[in-house]
Design a protein around this motif. Structure first.
Motif, PDB file in Angstrom:
ATOM      1  N   VAL A   1       0.859  -1.179   0.000  1.00 47.67           N
ATOM      2  CA  VAL A   1       0.000   0.000   0.000  1.00 47.67           C
ATOM      3  C   VAL A   1       0.893   1.227   0.000  1.00 47.67           C
ATOM      4  O   VAL A   1       1.729   1.391   0.893  1.00 47.67           O
ATOM      5  CB  VAL A   1      -0.911  -0.007   1.247  1.00 47.67           C
ATOM      6  CG1 VAL A   1      -1.793   1.219   1.273  1.00 47.67           C
ATOM      7  CG2 VAL A   1      -1.727  -1.273   1.291  1.00 47.67           C
ATOM      8  N   PRO A   2       0.741   2.112  -1.001  1.00 48.59           N
ATOM      9  CA  PRO A   2       1.585   3.307  -1.004  1.00 48.59           C
ATOM     10  C   PRO A   2       1.231   4.233   0.161  1.00 48.59           C
ATOM     11  O   PRO A   2       0.057   4.467   0.446  1.00 48.59           O
ATOM     12  CB  PRO A   2       1.297   3.963  -2.355  1.00 48.59           C
ATOM     13  CG  PRO A   2       0.041   3.349  -2.841  1.00 48.59           C
ATOM     14  CD  PRO A   2      -0.122   2.036  -2.153  1.00 48.59           C
ATOM     15  N   LYS A   3       2.248   4.721   0.823  1.00 45.33           N
ATOM     16  CA  LYS A   3       2.055   5.605   1.963  1.00 45.33           C
ATOM     17  C   LYS A   3       2.865   6.887   1.742  1.00 45.33           C
ATOM     18  O   LYS A   3       3.886   6.865   1.074  1.00 45.33           O
ATOM     19  CB  LYS A   3       2.532   4.935   3.254  1.00 45.33           C
ATOM     20  CG  LYS A   3       1.793   3.687   3.611  1.00 45.33           C
ATOM     21  CD  LYS A   3       2.390   3.087   4.859  1.00 45.33           C
ATOM     22  CE  LYS A   3       1.736   1.769   5.189  1.00 45.33           C
ATOM     23  NZ  LYS A   3       2.346   1.134   6.351  1.00 45.33           N
TER      24      LYS A   3
ATOM     25  N   ASN B   1       0.136  12.567   4.069  1.00 43.36           N
ATOM     26  CA  ASN B   1      -1.243  12.159   4.365  1.00 43.36           C
ATOM     27  C   ASN B   1      -1.607  12.391   5.830  1.00 43.36           C
ATOM     28  O   ASN B   1      -2.784  12.472   6.169  1.00 43.36           O
ATOM     29  CB  ASN B   1      -1.458  10.696   4.003  1.00 43.36           C
ATOM     30  CG  ASN B   1      -1.427  10.474   2.512  1.00 43.36           C
ATOM     31  OD1 ASN B   1      -1.567  11.413   1.731  1.00 43.36           O
ATOM     32  ND2 ASN B   1      -1.216   9.236   2.109  1.00 43.36           N
ATOM     33  N   ASN B   2      -0.634  12.509   6.711  1.00 45.60           N
ATOM     34  CA  ASN B   2      -0.917  12.787   8.121  1.00 45.60           C
ATOM     35  C   ASN B   2      -1.482  14.190   8.335  1.00 45.60           C
ATOM     36  O   ASN B   2      -2.101  14.470   9.350  1.00 45.60           O
ATOM     37  CB  ASN B   2       0.349  12.637   8.966  1.00 45.60           C
ATOM     38  CG  ASN B   2       0.828  11.216   9.003  1.00 45.60           C
ATOM     39  OD1 ASN B   2       0.044  10.290   8.850  1.00 45.60           O
ATOM     40  ND2 ASN B   2       2.129  11.049   9.206  1.00 45.60           N
TER      41      ASN B   2
END
Length: 130
Positions: free
Chosen positions: A109-111, A115-116
């Motif tokens: 899964v790309p992280k 995104n935080n």
């Protein structure tokens, strides 16, 4: 197998004169998983063939040390192949029954750290530490 079966080639185990219980062995063809200490995919591209344990067991316990002993010389043996088809062709040529165990593929899964900090219209979550 005694060599009278219809087919394009006679199995090599029949021509070798090996005992019958060693001719009709079942083998497992699979791609081994990487060890827990590896993070890369370096040695994970080959296929391996292992022999199943004989039905009769051929096992006994060593009375001096208590170790398990075995008369099955193929028990700890494995062969490596470049492709799955190479392993299947070898098993067919030797007259072995085989089953193929397909590998479980990892889903990555790309992280992203950004995104935080994305805005969400919901209420803020307050975390009390003390």
């Amino acid at each position: 197998m005694d060599g009278s079966e219809p087919g394009e080639a006679v199995a090599a185990a029949v021509l070798s004169g090996a005992p019958t219980e060693l001719q009709a062995r079942t083998v497992r063809i699979y791609r081994p998983a990487k060890t827990a200490t590896q993070s890369g995919t370096w040695h994970g591209h080959h296929w391996r063939m292992d022999w199943d344990v004989l039905e009769k067991g051929h096992r006994w316990e060593n009375p001096l040390m208590g170790w398990q002993s075995s008369a099955d010389f193929m028990q700890g043996t494995h062969l490596n192949f470049n492709t799955k088809q190479d392993a299947i062709d070898f098993a067919n040529k030797q007259g072995y029954e085989y089953f193929v165990q397909e590998p479980n593929e990892r889903k990555i899964v790309p992280k992203a750290y950004a995104n935080n900090f994305l805005h969400s219209p919901n209420r803020l979550k307050h975390i009390r530490t003390k």
